[in-house]
Structure formats: C-alpha cells, structure tokens
Design a protein around this motif. Structure first.
Motif, PDB file in Angstrom:
ATOM      1  N   ASP A 366      10.110  -6.456 -10.408  1.00 47.96           N
ATOM      2  CA  ASP A 366      10.530  -5.354 -11.279  1.00 47.96           C
ATOM      3  C   ASP A 366       9.336  -4.621 -11.851  1.00 47.96           C
ATOM      4  OD1 ASP A 366       9.572  -7.318 -12.896  1.00 47.96           O
ATOM      5  OD2 ASP A 366      11.330  -7.435 -14.209  1.00 47.96           O
ATOM      6  N   GLY A 367       8.312  -4.475 -11.047  1.00 44.83           N
ATOM      7  CA  GLY A 367       7.121  -3.760 -11.482  1.00 44.83           C
ATOM      8  C   GLY A 367       7.377  -2.289 -11.689  1.00 44.83           C
ATOM      9  N   PRO A 368       6.372  -1.545 -12.080  1.00 44.81           N
ATOM     10  CA  PRO A 368       6.541  -0.114 -12.341  1.00 44.81           C
ATOM     11  C   PRO A 368       6.927   0.640 -11.070  1.00 44.81           C
ATOM     12  CG  PRO A 368       4.215  -0.695 -12.325  1.00 44.81           C
ATOM     13  CD  PRO A 368       4.975  -1.983 -12.283  1.00 44.81           C
ATOM     14  N   ARG A 369       7.608   1.748 -11.289  1.00 51.34           N
ATOM     15  CA  ARG A 369       8.045   2.561 -10.161  1.00 51.34           C
ATOM     16  C   ARG A 369       6.848   3.201  -9.486  1.00 51.34           C
ATOM     17  NH1 ARG A 369      12.843   7.131 -10.374  1.00 51.34           N
ATOM     18  NH2 ARG A 369      12.841   7.632  -8.129  1.00 51.34           N
ATOM     19  N   ILE A 370       6.863   3.196  -8.164  1.00 48.58           N
ATOM     20  CA  ILE A 370       5.755   3.739  -7.369  1.00 48.58           C
ATOM     21  C   ILE A 370       6.145   5.129  -6.920  1.00 48.58           C
ATOM     22  CG2 ILE A 370       4.321   3.422  -5.332  1.00 48.58           C
ATOM     23  CD1 ILE A 370       4.882   0.445  -5.516  1.00 48.58           C
ATOM     24  N   ALA A 371       5.367   6.113  -7.316  1.00 49.05           N
ATOM     25  CA  ALA A 371       5.664   7.492  -6.951  1.00 49.05           C
ATOM     26  C   ALA A 371       5.239   7.758  -5.515  1.00 49.05           C
ATOM     27  CB  ALA A 371       4.944   8.452  -7.903  1.00 49.05           C
ATOM     28  N   GLY A 372       5.930   8.680  -4.867  1.00 52.56           N
ATOM     29  CA  GLY A 372       5.563   9.067  -3.506  1.00 52.56           C
ATOM     30  C   GLY A 372       6.032   8.040  -2.498  1.00 52.56           C
ATOM     31  N   PRO A 373       5.441   8.089  -1.309  1.00 51.54           N
ATOM     32  CA  PRO A 373       5.867   7.164  -0.240  1.00 51.54           C
ATOM     33  C   PRO A 373       5.409   5.736  -0.449  1.00 51.54           C
ATOM     34  CG  PRO A 373       4.005   8.494   0.500  1.00 51.54           C
ATOM     35  CD  PRO A 373       4.404   9.020  -0.855  1.00 51.54           C
ATOM     36  N   GLY A 374       4.607   5.502  -1.470  1.00 52.43           N
ATOM     37  CA  GLY A 374       4.144   4.148  -1.704  1.00 52.43           C
ATOM     38  C   GLY A 374       2.714   3.960  -1.226  1.00 52.43           C
ATOM     39  N   PRO A 375       2.077   2.862  -1.594  1.00 53.90           N
ATOM     40  CA  PRO A 375       0.689   2.608  -1.215  1.00 53.90           C
ATOM     41  C   PRO A 375       0.561   2.364   0.285  1.00 53.90           C
ATOM     42  CG  PRO A 375       1.662   0.657  -2.217  1.00 53.90           C
ATOM     43  CD  PRO A 375       2.669   1.753  -2.357  1.00 53.90           C
ATOM     44  N   ALA A 376      -0.648   2.602   0.760  1.00 55.49           N
ATOM     45  CA  ALA A 376      -0.916   2.357   2.182  1.00 55.49           C
ATOM     46  C   ALA A 376      -0.813   0.859   2.475  1.00 55.49           C
ATOM     47  CB  ALA A 376      -2.309   2.867   2.547  1.00 55.49           C
ATOM     48  N   GLU A 377      -0.329   0.583   3.666  1.00 56.81           N
ATOM     49  CA  GLU A 377      -0.135  -0.819   4.052  1.00 56.81           C
ATOM     50  C   GLU A 377      -1.488  -1.500   4.229  1.00 56.81           C
ATOM     51  OE1 GLU A 377       1.464  -2.917   8.031  1.00 56.81           O
ATOM     52  OE2 GLU A 377       2.979  -1.756   6.933  1.00 56.81           O
ATOM     53  N   GLY A 378      -1.690  -2.622   3.536  1.00 51.16           N
ATOM     54  CA  GLY A 378      -2.928  -3.360   3.642  1.00 51.16           C
ATOM     55  C   GLY A 378      -2.828  -4.533   4.589  1.00 51.16           C
ATOM     56  N   SER A 379      -3.875  -5.353   4.568  1.00 54.67           N
ATOM     57  CA  SER A 379      -3.904  -6.497   5.484  1.00 54.67           C
ATOM     58  C   SER A 379      -2.850  -7.541   5.127  1.00 54.67           C
ATOM     59  CB  SER A 379      -5.295  -7.135   5.458  1.00 54.67           C
ATOM     60  OG  SER A 379      -5.623  -7.579   4.135  1.00 54.67           O
ATOM     61  N   GLY A 380      -2.448  -7.598   3.832  1.00 61.90           N
ATOM     62  CA  GLY A 380      -1.444  -8.584   3.439  1.00 61.90           C
ATOM     63  C   GLY A 380      -0.100  -8.312   4.078  1.00 61.90           C
ATOM     64  N   ILE A 381       0.383  -7.066   3.990  1.00 64.32           N
ATOM     65  CA  ILE A 381       1.667  -6.727   4.595  1.00 64.32           C
ATOM     66  C   ILE A 381       1.578  -6.817   6.114  1.00 64.32           C
ATOM     67  CG2 ILE A 381       3.351  -4.871   4.885  1.00 64.32           C
ATOM     68  CD1 ILE A 381       2.739  -3.945   2.082  1.00 64.32           C
ATOM     69  N   ALA A 382       0.458  -6.364   6.677  1.00 64.90           N
ATOM     70  CA  ALA A 382       0.287  -6.467   8.134  1.00 64.90           C
ATOM     71  C   ALA A 382       0.321  -7.919   8.583  1.00 64.90           C
ATOM     72  CB  ALA A 382      -1.027  -5.808   8.550  1.00 64.90           C
ATOM     73  N   GLY A 383      -0.302  -8.800   7.791  1.00 64.51           N
ATOM     74  CA  GLY A 383      -0.269 -10.217   8.149  1.00 64.51           C
ATOM     75  C   GLY A 383       1.131 -10.805   8.067  1.00 64.51           C
ATOM     76  N   MET A 384       1.912 -10.396   7.031  1.00 64.76           N
ATOM     77  CA  MET A 384       3.293 -10.876   6.936  1.00 64.76           C
ATOM     78  C   MET A 384       4.117 -10.394   8.126  1.00 64.76           C
ATOM     79  SD  MET A 384       4.332 -10.677   2.875  1.00 64.76           S
ATOM     80  CE  MET A 384       3.905  -8.948   2.640  1.00 64.76           C
ATOM     81  N   ARG A 385       3.918  -9.133   8.508  1.00 67.30           N
ATOM     82  CA  ARG A 385       4.672  -8.598   9.648  1.00 67.30           C
ATOM     83  C   ARG A 385       4.290  -9.322  10.941  1.00 67.30           C
ATOM     84  NH1 ARG A 385       4.082  -3.762   8.513  1.00 67.30           N
ATOM     85  NH2 ARG A 385       6.157  -3.385   7.653  1.00 67.30           N
ATOM     86  N   GLU A 386       3.018  -9.634  11.122  1.00 70.11           N
ATOM     87  CA  GLU A 386       2.584 -10.369  12.319  1.00 70.11           C
ATOM     88  C   GLU A 386       3.176 -11.770  12.353  1.00 70.11           C
ATOM     89  OE1 GLU A 386      -1.618 -10.307  12.258  1.00 70.11           O
ATOM     90  OE2 GLU A 386      -1.793  -8.181  12.795  1.00 70.11           O
TER      91      GLU A 386
END
Length: 420
Positions: A366-386
């Motif tokens: 429930d963190g703060p609302r992220i404006a726009g399309p959101g932050p760029a995907e980093g190595s953490g999300i890429a690693g989870m997807r892999e």
C-alpha cells in the motif's frame, strides 16, 4: 614398467593398446590375403599346375606314397612379400601414425605393382590408411600427401621398357584407382566432419550449461544479498535512531542484523559451494533450498525491519516440485525486498493460492501512488520474471491503480510447461 616401454607408450600416445588390439589382426589378415594372392599368381592358372593326364591315383600331398603338395614348388618373390609385410604393418599402425602409414603403404603398393605386376589385396591396405588419415586429420594436412601419392598409382612394371609408362593400359588403370582413392578420402573426411560436429555440439551444451549455472548463481546471490542488505540497512537505521533514546530497541535491531547476516551467510555458502572442488559429493550435506513453507519466517524478518507483512494461503495445499517451490519463495523475497527498498514503512500482503495444476503467488503493498507508467524495470523484476519462466510459469509486475505495487506470478505444480 621399463624405460623402453615407457618411451614406447609415450610415442604411441593414449589408447594405443586398444587401437593395436583392433588393427593388428586386420593387418595380419591383409598379410595373409596378400601372400595368398602372390602364391596364386606364382602358381599360374589351375590348368597349368599339373600334367592333367596319367592313371588315376592319390592326389598330391595325401595318402601313402603321395607326392609333394602342389604349393611346394611355388617360389614366392621376396620383394613383393616385403611390400605385403610393410602394408600390413602400416594397417596395424594406421591410427597411431596415420600420415606416415599412408605414405609408407603408398610407396610399398607402388613397388609391389612394379615387381608383381598386379595390385591385389595390397591396394585395400593403402585405401584403408588413406581413409584413416582423412578421418583423423584436417584436409590441409592430408590433401598434399594424397596429391603427391596419386602418381604412385600408375601401374609401373619393372620388367617392361620405360617401366610401362608408354603403355595405354597404365593410364587406363589410373582412372579407377584414382576414383577409389577419392572415395576413401571423401568417406574419411565425412566421418571426421560428423565427429567434429558432435564434439562442437557437446562443447556448446557444456558452455550453455555453465552459463545457465552462472546465471542461476547470480540470481541466487542477488536475491540473498539484496534482501539481507536491505533488511540490515533498515535495522541499522533504526538502531542509530533509537540508540540514545531507547537502547532496548537498538539491541533488538542489532540482534535482527546478526540473525539476518547469519542466515544470509549460510545461504551464500550453500549457493557458492558449487565452485568448491568436490561440491558434487557433498551436495547431500547442504541445507535444502528455501520454499513456500518459509514465507512465514520471511514475513517475520520483514516485520522486524519495519515492513508489516500478512500472509494468506488459499486452496488445498500441495507440495510443488522443488524448483517451483524455490522459485516462488525467491519471487516473494525479492518483491518484499523491493517494498522495503522503495516504499519504506508500507504494509504488504502475500497471497498464496493453490489452484488446479498451478500455484498463484501475489504480493501487494500500500505504498504511495506511482504517477505515469511506473518506474523502469530493474534487475529485480527481470530476475523474478526469469525465475517464473524457467519453471514454466509467468509473472506480471506493475503499479496498482489505487497506489502501491503488485507482483503476480502463476507457476505450474507439475512438470514445467512450455509455450506459456
């Protein structure tokens, strides 16, 4: 082993005994065939070997009073016999010294034809050495020797004027002999090409396996170190903040730092053990990889770092495959680490739903609302997807419309599925 045998073994190279065990009988067979061909040539046609008339009687060499056997009067020429023996030795040593065996057998075959007037089985020995040379050496190493050996195929005759080089038959026989040499060399080159192809495929498979193992270890180290350092950083900040006002809270933070660092070191030792010599033999002694059964401990550790985490389990709990279980745990761990890193003080919820044939893992905060399309995907999300893709699942991550961030993964409970 005597020094002589050691030098001989070094000259022959590894596997010489197995090669000789297969090739020496072949050389002996060629020697017998060549000698029999010489004997048949020296004896002449069957109708010329005896008078063909006279009263019937016991055949030569059988029964009492029998005469000498028909081969007793055959006088085998010495020089062709030496050539037959030389080719037989070349066949026996063809896989140890392939180029020398071909050169010697081609020269011996030429001398044999010049002295005996025919090729016979000895030609098969030379073709066999040519095949061996082409199958074991690069073309640039054997082509010049083959081209130099082609003129040796001319059926020169020592008993004719100008060695028979002025006779048309000499050159007519050169054509089929050349065709046989080309066929033997082409067959050997084909065998060598297939062998090299299999070796390259094996090397590529080893390199691919090593790369995948390095990638797996990199993901493990990233997840373990990233999560632990995030927790340690938060606990250290809490300890410094309350050090003077509430020493008891500082002690709790320091104790959490000690536990987190201890757990991280143990996991790193298990992950990096594959680099140690003999790690394969001690794999059974290492602790099992963490799975979904340890998500509760993970949530408790995050709570001590200031991130409140609720864990909900739905459906009939099943035991996922080890790879799926570990991948799900690492996805939860990395998602919670991102909450602590990018939304400190936020609350998070973990939902684990066992559905038909798959397990769904959802992590929301429930963190703060992220404006726009959101932050760029980093190595953490890429690693989870892999990780999800590696076990046949899929993963989606992005900001929530009403604030915070959500990670949703669906992983198969059975064997990994492709095409998802």
């Amino acid at each position: 082993m005597t020094p002589f045998l050691e030098r001989l073994r070094a000259a022959f190279g590894p596997g010489a005994g197995r090669k000789l065990a297969l090739d020496v009988p072949l050389g002996l067979l060629l020697a017998i065939a060549g000698t029999m061909a010489l004997a048949a040539k020296a004896a002449g046609p069957p109708w010329e070997r005896g008078p063909g008339n006279g009263p019937p009687g016991p055949p030569d060499g059988f029964g009492p009073g029998a005469g000498p056997p028909p081969w007793a009067d055959i006088d085998l020429p010495v020089l062709p016999l030496v050539c037959v023996a030389a080719v037989a030795v070349c066949v026996a040593l063809r896989r140890i010294w392939p180029r020398s065996a071909f050169v010697a057998s081609a020269a011996a075959c030429t001398v044999f034809v010049g002295a005996a007037g025919f090729h016979g089985p000895i030609l098969a020995g030379m073709l066999l050495t040519l095949y061996t040379m082409a199958s074991r050496m690069a073309p640039r190493e054997w082509l010049p020797w083959t081209a130099a050996g082609l003129p040796l195929l001319l059926t020169v005759r020592f008993d004719q004027s100008y060695l028979g080089l002025l006779e048309a038959d000499t050159y007519l026989l050169f054509i089929p002999y050349t065709a046989m040499m080309v066929a033997a060399a082409a067959l050997g080159a084909t065998v060598r090409g297939r062998r090299e192809g299999r070796r390259r495929e094996h090397d590529q498979a080893l390199r691919r396996s090593a790369y995948e193992e390095r990638l797996r270890i990199a993901r493990e180290v990233h997840d373990v170190v990233g999560h632990s350092l995030s927790v340690i950083n938060m606990q250290a900040g809490v300890a410094m903040h309350v050090l003077d006002k509430r020493p008891d809270r500082a002690r709790e933070s320091l104790d959490a730092i000690r536990r987190t660092s201890k757990d991280a070191l143990e996991e790193l030792r298990g992950t990096l053990a594959v680099f140690r010599e003999g790690a394969a033999g001690t794999a059974g002694d290492r602790a099992p990889l963490p799975g979904l059964d340890r998500v509760g401990d993970l949530a408790a550790g995050m709570a001590s770092a200031g991130v409140s985490v609720e864990v909900h389990t739905e459906g009939e709990q099943a035991v996922p495959p080890a790879a799926v279980d570990h991948a799900a745990y690492r996805i939860v761990q990395e998602a919670l680490t991102n909450v602590a890193r990018h939304a400190p003080g936020a609350s998070a919820s973990v939902r684990i739903a066992y559905e038909r044939g798959e397990v769904a893992v959802e992590i929301e905060d429930d963190g703060p609302r992220i404006a726009g399309p959101g932050p760029a995907e980093g190595s953490g999300i890429a690693g989870m997807r892999e990780r999800a893709r590696a076990v046949g699942g899929n993963l989606h991550a992005g900001p929530r419309p009403d604030g915070g961030f959500a990670v949703r993964a669906r992983l198969p409970l059975g064997a990994p599925r492709s095409g998802r």
